[in-house]
Motif scaffolding. Sequence first.
Motif, PDB file in Angstrom:
ATOM      1  N   SER A  19       0.481  -1.649  -0.362  1.00 54.86           N
ATOM      2  CA  SER A  19       0.011   0.195   0.309  1.00 54.86           C
ATOM      3  C   SER A  19       0.748   1.317   0.055  1.00 54.86           C
ATOM      4  O   SER A  19       0.750   2.219  -0.658  1.00 54.86           O
ATOM      5  CB  SER A  19      -0.932   0.269   1.183  1.00 54.86           C
ATOM      6  N   VAL A  20       2.267   1.179   0.368  1.00 52.91           N
ATOM      7  CA  VAL A  20       2.560   2.269   0.782  1.00 52.91           C
ATOM      8  C   VAL A  20       3.840   2.744  -0.824  1.00 52.91           C
ATOM      9  O   VAL A  20       3.629   3.757  -1.199  1.00 52.91           O
ATOM     10  CB  VAL A  20       4.572   2.447   1.687  1.00 52.91           C
ATOM     11  N   ARG A  36       1.139   4.346  -2.974  1.00 50.36           N
ATOM     12  CA  ARG A  36       1.057   5.847  -2.582  1.00 50.36           C
ATOM     13  C   ARG A  36       2.319   6.465  -3.616  1.00 50.36           C
ATOM     14  O   ARG A  36       2.373   8.074  -3.989  1.00 50.36           O
ATOM     15  CB  ARG A  36       0.608   6.034  -1.413  1.00 50.36           C
ATOM     16  N   GLU A  92       3.730   3.091   8.579  1.00 48.43           N
ATOM     17  CA  GLU A  92       3.559   2.803   7.428  1.00 48.43           C
ATOM     18  C   GLU A  92       2.071   3.923   7.465  1.00 48.43           C
ATOM     19  O   GLU A  92       2.127   4.781   5.989  1.00 48.43           O
ATOM     20  CB  GLU A  92       2.543   1.610   7.354  1.00 48.43           C
ATOM     21  N   ALA A  93       1.475   4.915   8.120  1.00 45.77           N
ATOM     22  CA  ALA A  93       0.551   5.412   8.185  1.00 45.77           C
ATOM     23  C   ALA A  93       0.719   7.196   7.744  1.00 45.77           C
ATOM     24  O   ALA A  93       0.502   7.967   7.374  1.00 45.77           O
ATOM     25  CB  ALA A  93      -0.676   5.391   9.992  1.00 45.77           C
ATOM     26  N   TRP A  94       2.292   6.885   8.239  1.00 42.91           N
ATOM     27  CA  TRP A  94       2.712   8.351   7.906  1.00 42.91           C
ATOM     28  C   TRP A  94       3.089   8.907   7.131  1.00 42.91           C
ATOM     29  O   TRP A  94       2.634   9.545   6.278  1.00 42.91           O
ATOM     30  CB  TRP A  94       4.146   8.196   8.417  1.00 42.91           C
ATOM     31  N   GLN A 154       0.746   8.488   4.853  1.00 46.38           N
ATOM     32  CA  GLN A 154      -0.249   9.279   4.452  1.00 46.38           C
ATOM     33  C   GLN A 154      -0.832  10.357   4.390  1.00 46.38           C
ATOM     34  O   GLN A 154      -1.619  11.316   3.944  1.00 46.38           O
ATOM     35  CB  GLN A 154      -1.833   8.587   5.558  1.00 46.38           C
ATOM     36  N   HIS A 155       0.342  11.440   4.773  1.00 43.75           N
ATOM     37  CA  HIS A 155       0.195  12.871   4.870  1.00 43.75           C
ATOM     38  C   HIS A 155       1.224  13.339   4.505  1.00 43.75           C
ATOM     39  O   HIS A 155       1.894  14.400   5.211  1.00 43.75           O
ATOM     40  CB  HIS A 155       0.364  13.050   6.885  1.00 43.75           C
TER      41      HIS A 155
END
Length: 268
Positions: A6-7, A10, A126-128, A130-131
């Motif tokens: 997913s990363v 992106r 990994e959520a990083w 997203q921003h």
Amino acid sequence: MILEMSVLARTRHIPRRSTEDGTYGALASLTRAERFYWEVLRDLLEAGLPFMVGGGYAVKFYTDARRPTKDLDIFTTPAAFPTLRSCLQQRYSVSANEGWLGKVRHGRHFVDIIFGSSNGIVPVQEAWFQHTREAQILCHRVPVISPTELIWSKAFIQKRNRHDGSDIVNLILKQRDVIDWQRLISYMDQHWEVLLCHLLTFRWIYPSERDAVPSWLLDDLLSRLGQQRQAPLPVPKLCRGRLFSSVDYRNATEKWGFVHPEAESNDE
């Protein structure tokens, strides 16, 4: 490979040929160290690997402050680090140290690949990704760690010979409307006193800009402080200083009878 798919997805919007038209003249003006950094970024972009630029280059992007930097900091997740390392080892010497940091070396110059923190508190998630923001750095269009995560990554860098408090203060000044304060306090919930210290330092340095820090956040932290003052002192004697520096607070745990923070069973 399932690793960080997913990363990876992106990051595919970033052109593989990331040096834009009209920038080749700028390459000639780069120093030897900057040319090395440029090559590392090029290799990662062309491979489509998940990374974010952080450190001094990110601070300069967000604050436009003149800030000397001795290297390039690249952030990735622990799971993605082996893939980045394998990619860069085709051209450079890459070492991994202490389970949170890799170093890419070319002569006396180096690039840090950061996937955690020396105290183990700030793993890159990994959520990083997203921003992230996109920026032109060293003639490349690259993802840059967001101001919120950048502050979180710097909050515990408080050593005798290095202190990133001024970076945090200036990020608050210049990115007040972009920082996600709710997300930041969720990261620092167990370490809210550290966040409060940074915010009070900001208020002291820039008194005319005190409203940059939301009132609800300051009220929340001060309420926690008030409740803590009514609680009994922790037992045994604790010293969390080694979360800032394993060297500067060594006497506390080796001579003065304090316990390492990892021995703490409950946060007061």
